[in-house]
Structures are given as structure tokens and as C-alpha cells.
Design a protein around this motif. Structure first.
Motif, PDB file in Angstrom:
ATOM      1  N   GLN A 265       0.860  -1.177   0.000  1.00  0.00           N
ATOM      2  CA  GLN A 265       0.000   0.000   0.000  1.00  0.00           C
ATOM      3  C   GLN A 265       0.904   1.237   0.000  1.00  0.00           C
ATOM      4  OE1 GLN A 265       0.521  -1.863   2.682  1.00  0.00           O
ATOM      5  NE2 GLN A 265       0.953  -0.473   4.384  1.00  0.00           N
ATOM      6  N   LEU A 266       0.352   2.377  -0.302  1.00  0.00           N
ATOM      7  CA  LEU A 266       1.104   3.631  -0.296  1.00  0.00           C
ATOM      8  C   LEU A 266       1.236   4.120   1.144  1.00  0.00           C
ATOM      9  CD1 LEU A 266      -0.748   5.313  -3.303  1.00  0.00           C
ATOM     10  CD2 LEU A 266       1.300   3.897  -3.368  1.00  0.00           C
ATOM     11  N   GLY A 267       2.320   4.824   1.430  1.00  0.00           N
ATOM     12  CA  GLY A 267       2.462   5.372   2.777  1.00  0.00           C
ATOM     13  C   GLY A 267       3.906   5.500   3.198  1.00  0.00           C
ATOM     14  N   GLY A 268       4.092   5.996   4.408  1.00  0.00           N
ATOM     15  CA  GLY A 268       5.453   6.144   4.891  1.00  0.00           C
ATOM     16  C   GLY A 268       5.552   6.981   6.143  1.00  0.00           C
ATOM     17  N   HIS A 269       6.696   7.620   6.288  1.00  0.00           N
ATOM     18  CA  HIS A 269       7.022   8.375   7.495  1.00  0.00           C
ATOM     19  C   HIS A 269       6.250   9.684   7.596  1.00  0.00           C
ATOM     20  CE1 HIS A 269      10.636   5.787   7.142  1.00  0.00           C
ATOM     21  NE2 HIS A 269      10.407   5.685   8.434  1.00  0.00           N
ATOM     22  N   CYS A 270       5.975  10.056   8.827  1.00  0.00           N
ATOM     23  CA  CYS A 270       5.388  11.364   9.102  1.00  0.00           C
ATOM     24  C   CYS A 270       6.478  12.410   8.935  1.00  0.00           C
ATOM     25  CB  CYS A 270       4.832  11.392  10.527  1.00  0.00           C
ATOM     26  SG  CYS A 270       3.489  10.210  10.790  1.00  0.00           S
ATOM     27  N   GLU A 271       6.064  13.598   8.543  1.00  0.00           N
ATOM     28  CA  GLU A 271       7.003  14.695   8.316  1.00  0.00           C
ATOM     29  C   GLU A 271       6.621  15.894   9.178  1.00  0.00           C
ATOM     30  OE1 GLU A 271       7.274  15.428   4.099  1.00  0.00           O
ATOM     31  OE2 GLU A 271       8.018  13.411   3.704  1.00  0.00           O
ATOM     32  N   PRO A 272       7.591  16.800   9.430  1.00  0.00           N
ATOM     33  CA  PRO A 272       7.337  17.938  10.322  1.00  0.00           C
ATOM     34  C   PRO A 272       6.107  18.780   9.953  1.00  0.00           C
ATOM     35  CG  PRO A 272       9.670  17.742   9.900  1.00  0.00           C
ATOM     36  CD  PRO A 272       8.994  16.733   9.007  1.00  0.00           C
ATOM     37  N   GLY A 273       5.744  18.858   8.695  1.00  0.00           N
ATOM     38  CA  GLY A 273       4.576  19.644   8.294  1.00  0.00           C
ATOM     39  C   GLY A 273       3.248  18.955   8.540  1.00  0.00           C
ATOM     40  N   ASP A 274       3.273  17.667   8.859  1.00  0.00           N
ATOM     41  CA  ASP A 274       2.033  16.923   9.104  1.00  0.00           C
ATOM     42  C   ASP A 274       1.445  17.322  10.452  1.00  0.00           C
ATOM     43  OD1 ASP A 274       2.334  15.438   6.720  1.00  0.00           O
ATOM     44  OD2 ASP A 274       3.518  13.892   7.739  1.00  0.00           O
TER      45      ASP A 274
END
Length: 180
Positions: free
Chosen positions: A74-83
Motif C-alpha cells: 500500500q502507499l504510505g510512509g514516514h510522518c514529516e514535520p509539516g504533518d
């Protein structure tokens, strides 16, 4: 803000079975003991957000042949500071990895998946993945640099070597879509 959102999402989510409830409790414990628990730098595990993208009819899912893993995921990944929210992180990842812009994300998780990374920059760490159902109104995608390929597959006919966690996610999506 993202950390607080993740805690709220997980606290309010009603896990569908005992295994998912055990993961939910594990994720909440992780977040209560790790203020940095949302970031890839947190070890030995960190929270990630992903999206099972389905077409408007709810019959097919868009999977990525991931460059690092070499499998359909599935698509996806790490959270980023702008989230600022988990749903926003899942939606951002789905958009970045597919080029799809008309996406709608569910408000609550479809599934939780804890898995060990064996390759790439996070090798040896666990992803505490919060997986959301995302609906696409368009099926025209663009392959990102993170993928070898993208393709639509029927939810009930995923590629034979698809990881069991992705198969389970697709099955949960089918069940969810049939009820709504």
C-alpha cells in the motif's frame, strides 16, 4: 500537534478484534513513553501512516512495487514535520506516491500493522503503521521515484507474492466497503 492527534485517533478507535486491540494498546504505550514517537529517528520503533487507495467503485486498489522492499505494498510512509494529523500524513503520502489529487481519506484507521524494516534507512526499526482507507475519483496515476511501478489490482485478486499484512488490509477494506 501530530503526536496529540495520533493519541486521540488511537484512543477513539474501536479495534475490530483482539489482535488489533493489542496493537492499539502497544501504539498508545509507545506514544506515552516517546515524545518523539512519530519521527523516523525514534528507535526501536516509530509511528508511520499509510493508505490503501481504492477506486471510486471500491473494487480495485492501487499498490506500489516499492523500490527498497521490492514487493507490492500500500502507499504510505514516514510522518514529516509539516504533518498535523495522521490522516493528513496518509493522504500526503498517497498523493506524493501516486500523483492522484482527488483523494478522500477515512477518518479512522482500517488496520494497524507493526512490522520490522529489513532494508533502507530504517533497517532494524519497527514501523507502527496506522493504515487508512483512501478513495480515489481518478485512476490516472504517476509513478514516483519511490516506486518501480504502480498498478491497480482487484481487492480480491492481489499479486501472488503480496505480503500477508497487505492481503489482510485489502480484506478489511472489502468488508468495510460492503458495510457502507
Amino acid at each position: 500537534m501530530l503526536h496529540a492527534d495520533a493519541v486521540e485517533v488511537l484512543k477513539s478507535w474501536h479495534a475490530p478484534d483482539a489482535e488489533q486491540e493489542e496493537l492499539r494498546a502497544h501504539y498508545l504505550h509507545h506514544l506515552s513513553t516517546h515524545p518523539d514517537g512519530m519521527w523516523r529517528s525514534c528507535r526501536p520503533e516509530h509511528v508511520t501512516a499509510s493508505a490503501l487507495v481504492v477506486d471510486a467503485a471500491g473494487r480495485n486498489t492501487l499498490l506500489t512495487l516499492h523500490k527498497t522492499v521490492g514487493r507490492w505494498l500500500q502507499l504510505g510512509g514516514h510522518c514529516e514535520p509539516g504533518d498535523t494529523t495522521l490522516t493528513g500524513a496518509a493522504l500526503r503520502e498517497a498523493t506524493e506516491e501516486s500523483g492522484l489529487s482527488s483523494l478522500t481519506v477515512s477518518s479512522e484507521p482500517l488496520q494497524l500493522s507493526r512490522h520490522l524494516l529489513e532494508a533502507g534507512g530504517c533497517a532494524g526499526a519497527y514501523h507502527l503503521d496506522v493504515q487508512f482507507l483512501v478513495t480515489a475519483t481518478s485512476t490516472e496515476y504517476v509513478v514516483s521515484e519511490e516506486s518501480h511501478d504502480l498498478a491497480w489490482f482487484p481487492l480480491d485478486a492481489l499479486p501472488p507474492d503480496t505480503d500477508c499484512s497487505v492481503q489482510e488490509l485489502a480484506s478489511r477494506a472489502q468488508h468495510h466497503l460492503a458495510q457502507h
